[in-house]
Scaffold this motif. Structure first.
Motif, short mmCIF file in Angstrom:
data_model
loop_
_atom_site.label_atom_id
_atom_site.label_comp_id
_atom_site.label_asym_id
_atom_site.label_seq_id
_atom_site.Cartn_x
_atom_site.Cartn_y
_atom_site.Cartn_z
N GLY A 62 0.85 -1.21 -0.01
CA GLY A 62 -0.13 0.23 0.13
C GLY A 62 1.01 1.13 -0.18
N ARG A 66 1.12 4.38 -3.02
CA ARG A 66 0.62 5.73 -2.36
C ARG A 66 1.97 6.53 -2.91
NH1 ARG A 66 -1.38 3.13 2.00
NH2 ARG A 66 0.58 3.81 3.43
N GLN A 69 2.01 6.89 -6.60
CA GLN A 69 1.14 7.95 -7.16
C GLN A 69 1.37 9.25 -6.75
OE1 GLN A 69 -3.00 6.91 -5.81
NE2 GLN A 69 -3.77 8.79 -6.05
N ALA A 70 1.90 9.51 -5.53
CA ALA A 70 2.31 10.70 -5.21
C ALA A 70 3.44 11.32 -6.15
CB ALA A 70 2.61 10.95 -3.63
N ARG A 250 0.87 8.92 4.57
CA ARG A 250 -0.06 9.29 3.77
C ARG A 250 -1.49 8.36 3.83
NH1 ARG A 250 2.58 13.08 -0.94
NH2 ARG A 250 4.10 14.06 0.63
N GLY A 251 -1.28 7.66 5.06
CA GLY A 251 -2.40 6.74 5.23
C GLY A 251 -3.44 7.46 6.21
#
Length: 270
Positions: A62, A66, A69-70, A250-251
């Motif tokens: 995960g 993220r 993607q960032a 960032r979760g």
């Protein structure tokens, strides 16, 4: 795998593979009985330590998604995934291409089974490729024709080291490996690192985990504390929220450094 376990040419099914064990943690099917037996020992020991390696592995994937993607959303269009492991869901190229269709991705690994599966997956994909390379020899990776033909190091690159540096036992060598890639990249590039972390009160169960990994193809397994993992990102400016448990990067999970997990961080090269 069900039925007789037949392996592609060059794949040794008598020694556990760290890539295939990780595939098993993620509930994949590209593993053999020798991998499952070793992985089950690690799962049992991880429970004794107060965590579950299977959950930690999913959390780590995960984080990877993220982070990619960032960076893609921030304009990075080139990715090198070092020690990529067996293909699973939400691979780097899938995440990057979804965010930015002009992304280019190179996977690097030296596990024969990883190479077989990745080449089959990427056979018709012009945006991503896999090369045979060993992270312990950064120069050979950085100068590999399959890398230099796809990656322009004068432009920003994201170099990914997710759950792989624990198989380099020496702290100085691990830092030098990452540093070689960092020094080759231009300003605006990024390093993405995740690494197993025993928590601030490690128990004896981690010794058993290490003993299991000494029987694998990697031959070693090294846990590192927060300072040592941060040192792997030396020479970079950490993006928010810094170096934290991967599920908290960032979760929606508050950072808790007292329990075992993977630590993850993304550092920008200035």
């Amino acid at each position: 795998m069900s039925g007789p376990e037949q392996a592609p040419a060059g794949v040794d099914t008598t020694v556990p593979s760290v890539a295939r064990m990780y595939d098993y943690y993620l509930m994949g099917k590209d593993n053999y009985q020798v991998d499952r037996d070793a992985a089950e020992k690690v799962i049992a020991a991880s429970r004794e330590s107060g965590t579950d390696i299977r959950v930690a592995a999913r959390d780590n994937r995960g984080f990877l998604g993220r982070a990619v993607q960032a960076l893609a959303e921030a304009g990075v269009r080139q990715f090198i995934d070092v020690g990529a492991g067996l293909p699973t869901q939400e691979n780097v190229h899938q995440v990057a291409l979804r965010c930015a269709p002009d992304s280019r991705v190179v996977y690097v690994d030296n596990d024969p089974m990883v190479l077989v599966h990745a080449r089959a997956l990427l056979a018709a994909d012009r945006a991503a490729t896999v090369v045979d390379g060993d992270l312990r020899d950064p120069r050979s990776v950085l100068e590999h024709p399959g890398v230099v033909s796809r990656i322009d190091f004068d432009e920003p690159v994201a170099v990914v080291f997710c759950a792989v540096l624990q198989f380099v036992p020496d702290d100085a060598e691990a830092a030098a490996i990452v540093g070689a890639f960092r020094d080759r990249c231009s300003a605006g590039s990024h390093l993405v690192v995740s690494h197993p972390f025993p928590g601030e009160r490690p128990g004896e169960a981690f010794q058993e985990i290490g003993e299991v990994y000494t029987t694998t193809s990697s031959g070693s397994f090294t846990l590192r504390g927060r300072a040592a993992v941060r040192n792997l990102l030396a020479g970079t400016e950490l993006l928010d929220p810094g170096l934290v448990p991967v599920q908290s990067w960032r979760g929606d999970v508050p950072a808790d450094f007292t329990v075992p997990s993977y630590l993850g961080g993304v550092g920008r090269i200035g």
